[in-house]
Design an enzyme around this catalytic site. Structure first.
Site, PDB file in Angstrom:
ATOM      1  CD  GLU A 119      -9.690   1.128  21.838  1.00 14.64           C
ATOM      2  OE1 GLU A 119      -8.979   0.752  20.781  1.00 14.64           O
ATOM      3  OE2 GLU A 119      -9.202   1.482  22.722  1.00 14.64           O
ATOM      4  CG  ASP A 135      -7.802   9.206  26.021  1.00 14.00           C
ATOM      5  OD1 ASP A 135      -7.568   8.393  24.786  1.00 14.00           O
ATOM      6  OD2 ASP A 135      -8.518   8.683  26.838  1.00 14.00           O
TER       7      ASP A 135
END
Lengths: 400, 261
Positions: B49, B60
């Site tokens: 990924e 994030d």
């Protein structure tokens, strides 16, 4: 359909819910509560009572003839949102969302803030309702708005200084989203402007549209007709949509939004998203954004923290596209000159944000001349900006 | 079956499940990010990924934020994602998904981006801030190109939304282990097990769990009920602290969690 009846999730091609999946349930929950509140007379009565006894609504209008002499002699009328409790229009929206928070049974609120106006309003509502409160503010803004940080803390809020990215409003929003993903079960996010994912653009507008509804009646009563121009500053755009909304279906009324042009829209230092941006997705909505060719957000610049945002609410993006409202730039220098002018001619010190609308009114007044009536949303007062203004005009030297 | 589904199902057939490893493109620089990704695969990562650095990464945590901001400051451009995918896929056979926020794709052009990704040898996209409700263009493009599309499922998602994620995802469904953002956690939330079970109820056959997984023990635990375990921040931290050698060791240690006891 009347333009006033557009309620999202899309305004033309703009808006929507461009959100991470973990937040969808919370957004659905708020959407349901907001839809229910719109047709709930108890909710509406409670909010109206708060505005009457706490905010200080209706806010007055003030005609400013000495200022208007510098604007081509047009009649200039200010809608005095600066006189609201906490000093700006932000309280209108915050009290509405605080009431919704109570209905959702949540006990904690979070918010982003740029200039600190929305943070102060949220901290104020949290104190009033007994909520825990955390405010996210970019580190750059905590420095240029240190007094508002102190106000929020005095009101019992925790203020988190955000040190990621450009350390301004957009990064404060990112951090508030991150916090919300992890705390959504107990926490409501009181979003401060008419941007973000649906239902925020429509909901914040609905809590702010009282500005235009009052002003429309007040100007009619004072002058016997509708204004030729309604002017407001536009960052995310909540005060602007708040005063525009009541006039959307009055085709004779020009709606002018003034974006922060910083050093000028031809420099790299401005926040004119509609004038110089292009459509993209940020913070949950498709709208005009300042971005590079790769879609990376470009940092905005404005002397006013409240307009220092690289996007704009989706309803404004749509009103710009269909030509119902016009969005024009006003530079730091023009805004500061207008701030000083209103202070000296009328004894009213405006927020630097609102001074962008005043700068625009001067320009438009000179174009239209003395038969024109210009309604300006004076969205906030300038107390918070004394340090910036003091430095800008060199007023802080005690020996002079 | 897509390449990603094949890779995951091969590990299931072997009695375990897949390890999916995340690293951002361009961190600490483009060549090193390519070497690090190759090292992941050589040390037991089954599906890559690759993160596309973005200015406003709302899903994030600090570790990935700092890495992607450093990549942007170091001159990352969107086309580097294709360069990285091409370079990595020339050297290792693990399928490569890009993890990207949506605005860069819109600006590049969804169709054009898909065509270039396919040409570079990429397998599809993980889209953290694109829900299927807003994804009509991407659904059409991914159907045209056959690229995988991985949507998120969260503990807060309703049954109808879980069903939508399962029906519209291809490759796998990304089960968000906890209500939070990326970053190592000492315990992978019990919510993950319950979410995967709810996804099975709506007939998910390929479910990978991400967020908070950082040890081989956690990988092993997750693979007890899911088809894959996704590790990001722990690998990014290893790369930041110790370079390619360190991230290779970290991957090998995590891969131990995919082996049967």
């Amino acid at each position: 359909m009347a333009l006033r009846d557009e309620n999202g999730p899309y305004f033309g091609e703009y808006g929507g819910r461009h959100m991470p999946e973990p937040l969808v349930a919370a957004i659905d929950e708020i959407t349901a509560a907001y839809e229910a509140s719109k047709v709930d007379p108890t909710f509406q009565a409670e909010l109206a009572e708060l505005h009457r006894t706490y905010t200080g609504r209706p806010s007055i209008i003030t005609e400013v003839p000495r200022f208007a002499e510098h604007a081509g002699g047009a009649r200039i009328i200010l809608k005095r949102e600066d006189l609201n409790h906490t000093g700006s229009h932000k309280i209108n929206n915050v009290l509405g969302q605080a009431l919704l928070t109570k209905r959702l049974g949540k006990t904690r609120v979070i918010a982003e803030t740029g200039a600190g106006q929305h943070g102060v309003a949220t901290a104020t509502a949290a104190a009033l309702f007994g909520f825990d409160c955390t405010i996210f503010m970019g580190e750059v803004d905590t420095e240029r708005q240190a007094l508002n940080v102190a106000r929020m803390r005095l009101l019992g809020a925790e203020v988190v200084s955000v040190t990621t990215g450009a350390r301004t409003l957009k990064d404060a929003i990112n951090e508030a989203y991150r916090e919300w993903v992890g705390s959504v079960a107990t926490t409501n996010y009181i979003f401060g402007t008419a941007a973000g994912p649906h239902p925020f653009p429509a909901m914040v507008r609905d809590f702010q549209k009282i500005i235009g509804e009052e002003a429309r009646e007040q100007v009619l009563a004072l002058t016997g007709r509708l204004p030729d121009v309604v002017a407001a500053c536009v960052g995310g755009g909540s005060n602007a949509i708040g005063i525009f909304h009541a006039f959307l279906d009055d085709p004779g009324v020009r709606l002018l939004g003034f974006e922060a042009a910083g050093d000028g829209v031809d420099t790299e230092r401005h926040a004119a998203s509609i004038e110089r941006g292009r459509p993209g997705v940020l913070h949950g909505a498709r709208t005009y954004l300042l971005q590079d060719e790769d879609g990376q957000t470009i940092e905005s610049h404005s002397i006013s923290a409240g307009l220092d945002y690289p996007g704009v609410g989706p309803e404004h993006a749509w009103l710009a596209d269909i030509g119902r409202a016009e969005y024009l730039p006003a530079t730091d220098a023009e805004a500061m000159e207008a701030l000083r002018l209103l202070s000296r001619t009328e004894g009213i010190i405006p927020a630097i944000e609102s001074a962008h609308a005043l700068a625009g009114a001067i320009r438009v007044g000179k174009e239209l001349g003395e038969d024109a009536i210009i309604l300006v949303n004076l969205s906030g007062r300038g107390d918070k900006d004394m340090e910036t203004a003091g430095k800008y005009f060199d007023l802080l030297d005690a020996t002079e | 079956m897509s390449a990603v589904e094949t890779a995951i199902s091969a590990r299931k057939d072997a009695g375990s499940g897949a390890l999916i490893g995340y690293l951002p493109v361009g961190f600490p620089d483009l060549p090193t990010s390519i070497e690090a990704a190759v090292a992941l695969v050589e040390n037991g990562v089954d599906v890559l990924e690759l993160g596309v650095p973005y200015s406003d990464p709302v899903m994030d945590g600090t570790v990935i934020q700092q890495a992607t901001q450093a990549a942007l400051a170091g001159g990352f451009r969107l086309r580097h994602a294709f360069d990285a995918v091409a370079a990595i896929s020339a050297r290792v056979s693990a399928p490569i998904l890009l993890m990207t926020y949506w605005n860069p794709i819109i600006q590049f052009g969804i169709d054009k981006f898909a065509d270039e990704l396919l040409a570079a040898g990429g397998a599809g996209l993980i889209t953290p801030d694109l829900i299927p409700d807003e994804g009509a263009d991407w659904l059409a493009t991914s159907d045209r190109t056959g690229l995988d599309r991985v949507f998120l499922a969260a503990p807060s998602s309703t049954e109808a939304r879980l069903r939508q994620a399962v029906t519209l995802s291809r490759g796998f469904v990304y089960a968000v282990s906890t209500m939070g953002i990326t970053g190592a956690r000492s315990d992978v939330d019990a919510a993950a097990r319950s979410l995967v079970s709810r996804l099975r109820d709506v007939e998910a056959t390929s479910v990978c769990v991400g967020l908070g997984i950082s040890t081989a023990e956690q990988v092993r635990e997750v693979l007890g009920y899911a088809d894959g375990a996704i590790v990001g921040s722990a690998l990014v931290k290893a790369l930041a602290d110790g370079g390619v050698d360190a991230v290779a060791r970290a991957a090998a240690a995590l891969a131990d969690g995919t082996r049967l006891n």
